[in-house]
Write an enzyme that holds these catalytic residues in place. Structure first.
Site, PDB file in Angstrom:
ATOM      1  N   TYR A  66     -10.550  -1.145  11.339  1.00 37.08           N
ATOM      2  CA  TYR A  66     -12.101  -0.451  10.464  1.00 37.08           C
ATOM      3  C   TYR A  66     -12.302  -1.402   9.621  1.00 37.08           C
ATOM      4  CZ  TYR A  66      -8.068   1.921   7.732  1.00 37.08           C
ATOM      5  OH  TYR A  66      -6.513   2.013   7.486  1.00 37.08           O
ATOM      6  N   LYS A  67     -10.791  -2.331   8.880  1.00 39.37           N
ATOM      7  CA  LYS A  67     -11.588  -3.047   7.516  1.00 39.37           C
ATOM      8  C   LYS A  67     -11.709  -4.453   7.494  1.00 39.37           C
ATOM      9  CE  LYS A  67      -7.981  -1.042   4.673  1.00 39.37           C
ATOM     10  NZ  LYS A  67      -6.163  -1.261   5.268  1.00 39.37           N
ATOM     11  N   ASP A 123       2.811  -6.009   7.270  1.00 39.53           N
ATOM     12  CA  ASP A 123       0.659  -5.295   7.626  1.00 39.53           C
ATOM     13  C   ASP A 123       0.225  -6.709   6.997  1.00 39.53           C
ATOM     14  OD1 ASP A 123       0.150  -3.938   6.935  1.00 39.53           O
ATOM     15  OD2 ASP A 123       0.174  -2.121   6.608  1.00 39.53           O
ATOM     16  N   ARG A 155     -12.824  -4.149  -6.917  1.00 38.13           N
ATOM     17  CA  ARG A 155     -12.854  -4.231  -6.297  1.00 38.13           C
ATOM     18  C   ARG A 155     -13.580  -5.081  -5.101  1.00 38.13           C
ATOM     19  NH1 ARG A 155      -8.510  -2.921  -1.740  1.00 38.13           N
ATOM     20  NH2 ARG A 155     -10.762  -1.067  -1.001  1.00 38.13           N
ATOM     21  N   PHE A 183       0.956  -0.792  -0.637  1.00 32.05           N
ATOM     22  CA  PHE A 183       0.192  -0.036   0.097  1.00 32.05           C
ATOM     23  C   PHE A 183       1.059   0.914   0.285  1.00 32.05           C
ATOM     24  CE2 PHE A 183      -2.832   3.399   2.335  1.00 32.05           C
ATOM     25  CZ  PHE A 183      -4.259   2.618   1.096  1.00 32.05           C
TER      26      PHE A 183
HETATM   27  C1  LIG Z   1      -5.173   0.509   4.754  1.00 34.95           C
HETATM   28  C2  LIG Z   1      -4.010   0.540   4.752  1.00 34.95           C
HETATM   29  C3  LIG Z   1      -3.034   1.906   5.173  1.00 34.95           C
HETATM   30  C4  LIG Z   1      -3.454   2.727   5.897  1.00 34.95           C
HETATM   31  O1  LIG Z   1      -3.274   3.525   6.711  1.00 34.95           O
HETATM   32  P1  LIG Z   1      -4.536   4.327   7.507  1.00 34.95           P
HETATM   33  O2  LIG Z   1      -3.080   4.872   8.267  1.00 34.95           O
HETATM   34  O3  LIG Z   1      -4.831   4.128   7.977  1.00 34.95           O
HETATM   35  O4  LIG Z   1      -4.920   5.193   6.611  1.00 34.95           O
HETATM   36  C5  LIG Z   1      -2.427   1.429   5.423  1.00 34.95           C
HETATM   37  N1  LIG Z   1      -1.743   0.365   5.080  1.00 34.95           N
HETATM   38  C6  LIG Z   1      -2.374  -0.357   4.142  1.00 34.95           C
HETATM   39  C7  LIG Z   1      -1.140  -1.509   3.789  1.00 34.95           C
HETATM   40  C8  LIG Z   1      -3.524  -0.864   4.572  1.00 34.95           C
HETATM   41  O5  LIG Z   1      -3.910  -1.760   3.545  1.00 34.95           O
END
Ligand SMILES: *Cc1c(COP(=O)(O)O)cnc(C)c1O
Length: 397
Positions: A209-210, A184, A356, A113
């Site tokens: 939150y996911k 992660d 998605r 990400f």
């Molecule tokens: C959703 C997601 C994030 C989002 O990070 P926030 O700091 O919570 O906005 C970061 N890394 C990955 C791999 C994600 O899927």
């Protein structure tokens, strides 16, 4: 066997909506709504500042960390909550680099990400000392692990395609080369079985939150392997991670074990929502969840391929190599997703061209998958996406 009819009843899903975006933002657990109302009225309202002690606000990040730990194969006392995932990535990576000071490379992949890569780049720039971030293609990660690598930083499940890394094998490969690992779990925690202990991971982070349904902006978690717990140096040395925050010493002394990964005042209201959301996992067997998620994903792939020939599958068919989401590519993907949302089928779009869909057996079953494909097939066959209104990009896609 897990009773998914029971778990489905724990969520509020708006009428007329088929929610296939729980991989991005989980729906509202009814228990969270009640708990937050209660927390505001009884705890904040009545206890005022006494709530830190009498309502357990101060120990909440550790207590909820232990609840998350059970879902990711981590021992008690190895996970703590707070901040956002981006911050936790920074913290974990900084600690890993500090434990491996003679190495210069952070290795990651292009399936990560972007925020993880941005945070890593910001960190290596700030640290200087010849550190660099190396980003390779996901299939080249294994071959790129060599003796220059200080830390291997990967997201287990690719946010765009759902491709799943082999955490155990890559961790073993990294350790054999003398590198530490930062995993992660943003698209893994609550999506599939995760076993940090048996994978021998060094650090792990994730958001709630996911798939964990903690609500928009819910706090993230960080895991530190017990063997590093007393050695890991907290780069974000805030007072809540101090050994004795209320001694108000002028010098920083890291707290014991995972406590040192706390930074500032915990988001108590958000943690109350998350705490209630996690109740949905009581009685859920992750093996059952995985089986159901793969069955739903396979069904979706088969139906879409049979009925929507213009959509190109972007997710692997190999069940062992994917998470709990399925993506299809189409040059007009954005407009197609807007047409779907207008008809109540909520997924999302990831640039440049992927639509998605997340499969979350806690509240999605075969009936929802079949109904969603009926609508998608109608949109594709009749080009219902082909209107300027659906091409207008919103702030969040
Ligand atoms: C959703 C997601 C994030 C989002 O990070 P926030 O700091 O919570 O906005 C970061 N890394 C990955 C791999 C994600 O899927």
């Amino acid at each position: 066997m897990t009773d998914f009819a029971r778990t489905k009843a724990l969520f509020h899903i708006p009428k007329g909506v088929i929610y296939l975006d729980g991989n991005s933002l989980g729906p509202l657990p009814l228990a969270a709504k009640a708990r937050v109302a209660e927390m505001l009225a009884d705890e904040w309202g009545e206890h005022l500042i006494r709530g830190w002690n009498v309502a357990g606000w101060m120990v909440q990040p550790r207590r909820i960390g232990d609840r998350i730990a059970r879902l990711i194969g981590a021992a008690e006392g190895t996970v703590v909550m707070g901040d956002t995932l981006s911050i936790k990535v920074f913290q974990a990576l900084a600690a890993a680099l500090d434990l491996n000071p003679d190495r210069k490379v952070v290795l990651s992949d292009s399936g990560n990400f972007p925020s993880d890569l941005y945070m890593a780049q910001g960190l290596v720039d700030a640290l200087g000392r010849g550190l660099s971030l190396k980003v390779v293609e996901p299939e080249d990660v294994e071959g790129a692990i060599d003796e220059s690598v200080a830390a291997l930083m990967l997201t287990e499940v690719d946010y765009r395609t759902g491709r799943l890394h082999d955490m155990k094998a890559l961790t073993a490969r990294a350790h054999a080369a003398g590198a530490l690992t930062v995993w992660d779990l943003a698209h893994s925690a609550g999506a599939l079985p995760v076993d940090l202990s048996s994978a021998d991971a060094d650090f792990a982070v994730g958001c709630t939150y996911k798939y964990l349904n903690g609500g928009p902006g819910a706090p993230a978690f960080i895991y530190v392997a017990p063997r590093h717990a007393e050695a890991a140096r907290p780069v974000l040395s805030g007072w809540m991670g101090h050994e004795a925050p209320f001694a108000f010493d002028l010098d920083y002394r890291p707290g014991r074990g995972i406590e040192r990964m706390r930074v500032g005042t915990p988001p108590v209201i958000a943690l109350a929502a998350l705490d209630a959301a996690l109740e949905a996992w009581d009685g859920v067997d992750m093996t059952d969840l995985r089986r159901a998620s793969l069955e739903l994903s396979d069904l979706f792939i088969a139906l879409v391929e049979a009925r929507c020939p213009d959509l190109i599958l972007a997710t692997t068919r190999d069940r062992d190599r994917r998470g709990s989401q399925v993506s299809f590519r189409h040059p007009e993907g954005y407009a197609i997703m807007q047409a779907l949302i207008a008809r109540g089928v909520i997924g999302d779009f990831r640039a440049p061209d992927a639509i998605r869909f997340g499969f979350t057996p806690l509240y999605i079953g075969e009936a929802e998958v079949r109904a969603a494909v009926d609508i998608l097939a109608d949109i594709m066959a009749n080009r219902l996406w082909d209107t300027p209104a659906y091409r207008r990009k919103a702030l969040v896609t």
